[in-house]
Design a protein around this motif. Structure first.
Motif, PDB file in Angstrom:
ATOM      1  N   MET A   4      29.440  28.101  41.555  1.00  0.00           N
ATOM      2  CA  MET A   4      30.589  28.315  40.680  1.00  0.00           C
ATOM      3  C   MET A   4      30.359  29.592  39.889  1.00  0.00           C
ATOM      4  SD  MET A   4      32.628  25.749  41.182  1.00  0.00           S
ATOM      5  CE  MET A   4      33.772  25.706  39.811  1.00  0.00           C
ATOM      6  N   LEU A   5      31.415  30.352  39.683  1.00  0.00           N
ATOM      7  CA  LEU A   5      31.282  31.605  38.940  1.00  0.00           C
ATOM      8  C   LEU A   5      32.082  31.514  37.650  1.00  0.00           C
ATOM      9  CD1 LEU A   5      31.707  33.896  42.049  1.00  0.00           C
ATOM     10  CD2 LEU A   5      29.630  33.633  40.705  1.00  0.00           C
ATOM     11  N   PRO A   6      31.575  32.123  36.588  1.00  0.00           N
ATOM     12  CA  PRO A   6      32.292  32.051  35.313  1.00  0.00           C
ATOM     13  C   PRO A   6      33.535  32.953  35.319  1.00  0.00           C
ATOM     14  CG  PRO A   6      30.360  33.454  35.106  1.00  0.00           C
ATOM     15  CD  PRO A   6      30.338  32.903  36.499  1.00  0.00           C
ATOM     16  N   VAL A   7      34.643  32.415  34.868  1.00  0.00           N
ATOM     17  CA  VAL A   7      35.852  33.227  34.701  1.00  0.00           C
ATOM     18  C   VAL A   7      36.233  33.103  33.226  1.00  0.00           C
ATOM     19  CG1 VAL A   7      38.251  33.549  35.377  1.00  0.00           C
ATOM     20  CG2 VAL A   7      36.576  32.824  37.080  1.00  0.00           C
ATOM     21  N   ASN A  33      28.027  38.460  36.459  1.00  0.00           N
ATOM     22  CA  ASN A  33      29.210  37.773  36.953  1.00  0.00           C
ATOM     23  C   ASN A  33      30.406  37.883  36.013  1.00  0.00           C
ATOM     24  OD1 ASN A  33      28.353  36.793  39.466  1.00  0.00           O
ATOM     25  ND2 ASN A  33      27.134  35.224  38.453  1.00  0.00           N
ATOM     26  N   VAL A  34      30.176  38.385  34.818  1.00  0.00           N
ATOM     27  CA  VAL A  34      31.284  38.522  33.867  1.00  0.00           C
ATOM     28  C   VAL A  34      31.484  40.011  33.582  1.00  0.00           C
ATOM     29  CG1 VAL A  34      32.214  37.804  31.648  1.00  0.00           C
ATOM     30  CG2 VAL A  34      30.593  36.321  32.838  1.00  0.00           C
ATOM     31  N   MET A  35      32.584  40.519  34.038  1.00  0.00           N
ATOM     32  CA  MET A  35      32.888  41.930  33.832  1.00  0.00           C
ATOM     33  C   MET A  35      33.094  42.199  32.331  1.00  0.00           C
ATOM     34  SD  MET A  35      33.166  43.648  36.785  1.00  0.00           S
ATOM     35  CE  MET A  35      31.567  42.947  37.085  1.00  0.00           C
TER      36      MET A  35
END
Lengths: 398, 480
Positions: free
Chosen positions: B48-51, B278-280
């Motif tokens: 899972m990736l953080p959004v 993972n978080v721009m």
């Protein structure tokens, strides 16, 4: 010795073999580690959902090295895979045997590219952000990419066109129009350069592959120039620092508390962590964890990690300069056309050395195609074009 | 020697967003069954990736602006690594290198007067889960409901010097953040938590003493007790050499009234911060910034002053209403309808706030439509609806915010009647039924009249002008 960690039955064509870093809800995903032995994901990776929706059968899960960052798969919990005395990659072997039409893998540290170079297959490590990383076991998030391997460049392009696309579930995903742009094909490149600095330590048969690729491009009307760009050699050091740090952080979650392997005997939470990780992790992973932990320490952060981040930018700028003049950069993908068990027995972290050739594309996120035993790197979103150029190298019919 | 205490606070505030910071799980699980607000993302499963929840950034900016901070137009998220079973990914995503807000200033007022407290920074981060120790089974369970609930951490400079100032500061933070509707700030619910960094030095010295950090205070009272205890401990150590002070983290035990060493600086873990790939980076452009800025309310004291000076409210009334932005908005909307501020304020304080209190609701939970309240006030003040019925209508409006007071009064027979014939008939019947009361009244017992009056009002369902009823009643008895 099995190439499969999980094998589907009655697989119809077209079929895709996944490496065991790509999560599937109907088959276990082990990441090649005892830690995740029989781990079942609650969801499919985005790439898998797209493949299934497009009618591709999933042939199974190919064995991978532990968290897939090793040389070619030798660090797998199930042991190294050897054929005719040489180390081989499960995904590539399954493709060569014809049991699947293509492989979709997670390229963490180039092992897939090395394997495809040595097996004479074509692979695409796409532009970072064009294929969603949702549902891949995270290791080196700033550079790893969902990649494609197949016997031909066109097959790679076909699979890439299925899995490419913006995904709101991945914050680093590129826009739909950028993803679309990556599919554009081309005819022959006008100008290609070979970076001589990378030819210093490669075997003669690797040099032959480079020469053959140069000859093919020239025959297709391209100008091929040999140039020296020593700065690019620093990509490996930068990448090793960055990927080890991210790896160390990403595998911290496997602590024996929630899922995965838990040591049978422990007293107290600290021992639960220590024993579980000590027993479940292999030597190379432990080495990488120590490298990563060191580089992120308060003492070393500015001296080491921050410098690696800056180096990453310098390398990217260097490539941008090159692409102002050249359509593609040609590099070896490996230093030798076969690895043996003795090599990794002698130096278990050989992947930190041999990734000299794959680190430039990993650290910058640029697309890289391996074909005819060599690697091409192009500007961001030139994925489709690189696959077109690959056909010149492999002599694939149009 | 006289000593002074130097205190800096790290205040964690849970943001009142609907969902968690990096996934769509509900962020509101207070009192819920364990592990019912959980998904693969916030329980740290691979893949899972953080959004980033944009609303969290909105709220972080609002908090920053309310505390007079500068907003970092490019704000980034970083990973903080440590092992603890309530932290499922073994790292917390927080802001280390470029927090959302920096360099703020909060004004507080104590018995010693006004004072500014500088804010070093406000950063956004995810909360951890909760460990539940089961004594019967001698085991520990993990509840991930709270993991990834968005928090801001407000880090002050060491500008506070007493428990009283700390209390005023916390009260001020709570007031401002609630005013901007970004947080509940309820220590009893864990939506506001506070760590105290404290040191002691000889009065007038400009050198800071050895600092300790205290955790685990669950109320403002506990914080005050902890500050007093820790100050005394430091002074005792300096004066009497009872112990050597070291920089360390201490745990406050409110039952024993003592703090205990948890870990010293030497044994503290290295959090190995690094930017989360993972978080721009979040870029806050002018349009976004302005939309947040313009959405903020006036500060409570600005409103209070306006209420007093422009609307003529008493300072007590103005202070009461400005205790909550919801009360202010309701009051302002009601006033816009009635044009009578004093009347609207009376209704707010004696009716609306007492219903909230009776229902054990916070002022911020008020959902009453202020325009409808205004209409109700008008109906009562122009005599269309009796005051007692007005209160009944208000209670109904609390239950159903869609109610129109006029329609409700009409459909429920609450319109004051001017039909004197009906009133006379009702009074006549009531008098006939209560000869004793009539006689008592005639014998000078004024109170006896009220029993008959009440009965008539009840019979008329309150729909009668009290003065008219009273006049008719007295007239009819006198005529007997």
């Amino acid at each position: 010795m099995s190439f499969y960690n999980a094998k589907a039955e009655n697989v119809s064509s077209p079929s895709v073999i996944l490496d065991d870093m790509i999560l599937t809800k109907d088959m276990p995903t082990t990441a090649g580690s005892r830690m995740l032995d029989s781990y079942m994901s609650l969801f499919d990776a985005e790439a898998v959902s797209k493949l299934r929706a497009a009618g591709y059968a999933i042939a199974g899960k190919a064995a991978v090295g532990e968290f897939a960052f090793d040389l070619i798969g030798e660090s797998a919990y199930g042991g190294a895979l050897v054929r005719d005395g040489k180390l081989v990659s499960a995904a590539c072997e399954i493709l060569l045997s014809g049991e699947a039409d293509a492989a979709v893998t997670l390229d963490v540290n180039g092992s897939v590219r090395r394997a495809s170079a040595q097996s004479g297959l074509v692979s695409l490590k796409p532009t970072y952000g064009t294929v969603s990383r949702f549902g891949t076991v995270p290791v080196a998030c700033s550079g790893e990419c969902v990649s494609v391997v197949a016997e031909t460049a066109d097959k790679c392009a076909e699979i890439f066109s299925v899995i490419v696309g913006h995904d709101a579930k991945d914050g680093t995903s590129l826009s739909a129009s950028q993803c679309q742009a990556a599919l554009a094909r081309a005819s022959a490149p006008k100008k290609v350069c070979v970076i001589e600095d990378f030819l210093q330590e490669v075997d003669a048969d690797v040099k032959d592959k480079i020469d053959a690729a140069c000859a093919a491009f020239e025959k297709a009307g391209a100008t091929v120039e040999k140039i020296s760009v020593p700065t690019l050699l620093a990509a490996r050091a930068a990448w090793n620092i960055l990927f080890s740090a991210e790896l160390c952080n990403n595998v911290s979650r496997y602590d024996g508390v929630k899922y995965g392997y838990r040591a049978e005997s422990f007293s107290g939470i600290d021992e639960l962590y220590t024993n579980s990780r000590t027993e479940a992790f292999g030597k190379l992973l432990k080495t990488a964890i120590i490298y990563g932990s060191e580089t992120l320490s308060t003492e070393n952060y500015m001296k080491v990690y921050d410098k690696a981040l800056r180096t990453r930018r310098v390398i990217a700028e260097k490539f941008a300069e090159l692409f102002a003049e050249y359509d593609a950069v040609l590099l070896p993908a490996v230093s030798k056309m076969a690895y043996t068990e003795e090599m990794v027995a002698e130096k278990h972290d050989l992947c930190y050395v041999e990734n000299l050739y794959t680190a430039p594309a990993s650290v910058t996120g640029l697309p890289s195609v391996v074909c005819g035993g060599v690697a091409l790197i192009g500007p961001a979103l030139s994925d489709g074009k690189l696959l077109s150029y690959a056909k010149i190298v492999t002599g694939e019919e149009n | 020697m006289r000593y002074e205490t130097v205190i800096g606070l790290e205040v964690h505030v849970e943001l009142a967003t609907k969902s968690k910071i990096f996934c769509s799980c509900s962020a509101h699980s207070y009192g819920a069954e364990p592990n019912t607000h959980v998904c693969p993302a916030c329980s740290g499963m691979p893949g899972m990736l953080p959004v980033v929840n944009k609303r969290v950034v909105d709220y972080g900016m609002k908090a920053g602006l309310m505390l007079n901070c500068d907003i970092n137009r490019i704000t980034t998220f970083d990973k903080k690594s440590y092992y603890y079973p309530d932290l499922p990914a073994a790292y917390q995503t927080t802001q280390w290198f470029a927090p959302v807000a920096v360099n703020g200033l909060v004004e507080i007022e104590t018995s010693k007067g006004k004072k500014g407290v500088r804010i070093k920074q406000i950063h956004m981060e995810e909360d951890a889960g909760k460990l539940v120790h089961d004594i019967r089974e001698d085991t520990t369970h993990v509840d991930f409901n709270r993991t990834s609930v968005p928090l801001i951490e407000i880090v002050s400079q060491p500008d506070l010097s007493s428990a009283e100032e700390v209390e005023a500061y916390l009260e001020r933070l709570k007031n401002l953040l609630r005013f901007a509707r970004v947080a509940e700030c309820e220590m009893a619910h864990g939506t506001m938590r506070c760590d105290v960094n404290l040191s002691v030095r000889p009065e007038g010295s400009d050198k800071l003493g050895v600092r300790t950090e205290m955790k685990n205070m669950n109320s403002v009272e506990a914080i005050k007790r902890a500050i007093e205890y820790e100050t005394a401990r430091h002074i005792d150590a300096l004066e009497n050499h009872t112990e050597i002070l070291v920089q360390e983290t201490r745990r406050w035990d409110d039952i024993k009234g003592k703090s205990y060493a948890m870990r010293s600086k030497e044994t503290a873990g290295d959090y190995r911060y690094f930017p989360d790939p993972n978080v721009m980076p979040v870029q806050i452009d002018d349009e976004w910034f302005e939309s947040i800025k313009s959405s903020l309310p006036e500060f409570p004291e600005v409103k209070q002053k306006k209420y007093e000076e422009a609307l003529g409210l008493s300072s007590y009334d103005a202070e009461q209403i400005t205790r909550s932005i919801a009360l202010c908005e309701c009051f302002e909307a009601a006033y816009a309808v009635t044009g009578n501020a004093k009347d609207a304020a009376n209704w707010m304080i004696s009716e609306v706030m007492s219903i909230l209190n009776a229902r054990q609701m916070t002022y911020d939970q008020l959902t009453l439509d202020g325009r409808a309240l205004g209409e109700l006030i008008k109906l009562v003040s122009d005599g269309t609806v009796g005051r007692a019925n007005g209160k009944k209508i208000l209670a109904a409006m609390f239950d159903d915010t869609a109610i129109s007071p006029k329609i409700y009064a009409e459909t429920n027979g609450m319109i004051v009647s001017n039909d004197t014939g009906l009133i006379e008939k009702t009074v006549k019947a009531a008098i006939a039924e209560a000869p004793k009361a009539v006689e008592d009244y005639k014998n000078g017992k004024e109170k006896a009249l009220m029993a008959i009056y009440g009965k008539c009002m009840k019979e008329l369902r309150g729909n009668c002008d009290p003065q008219v009823l009273k006049t008719i009643l007295i007239d009819m008895i006198n005529q007997m």
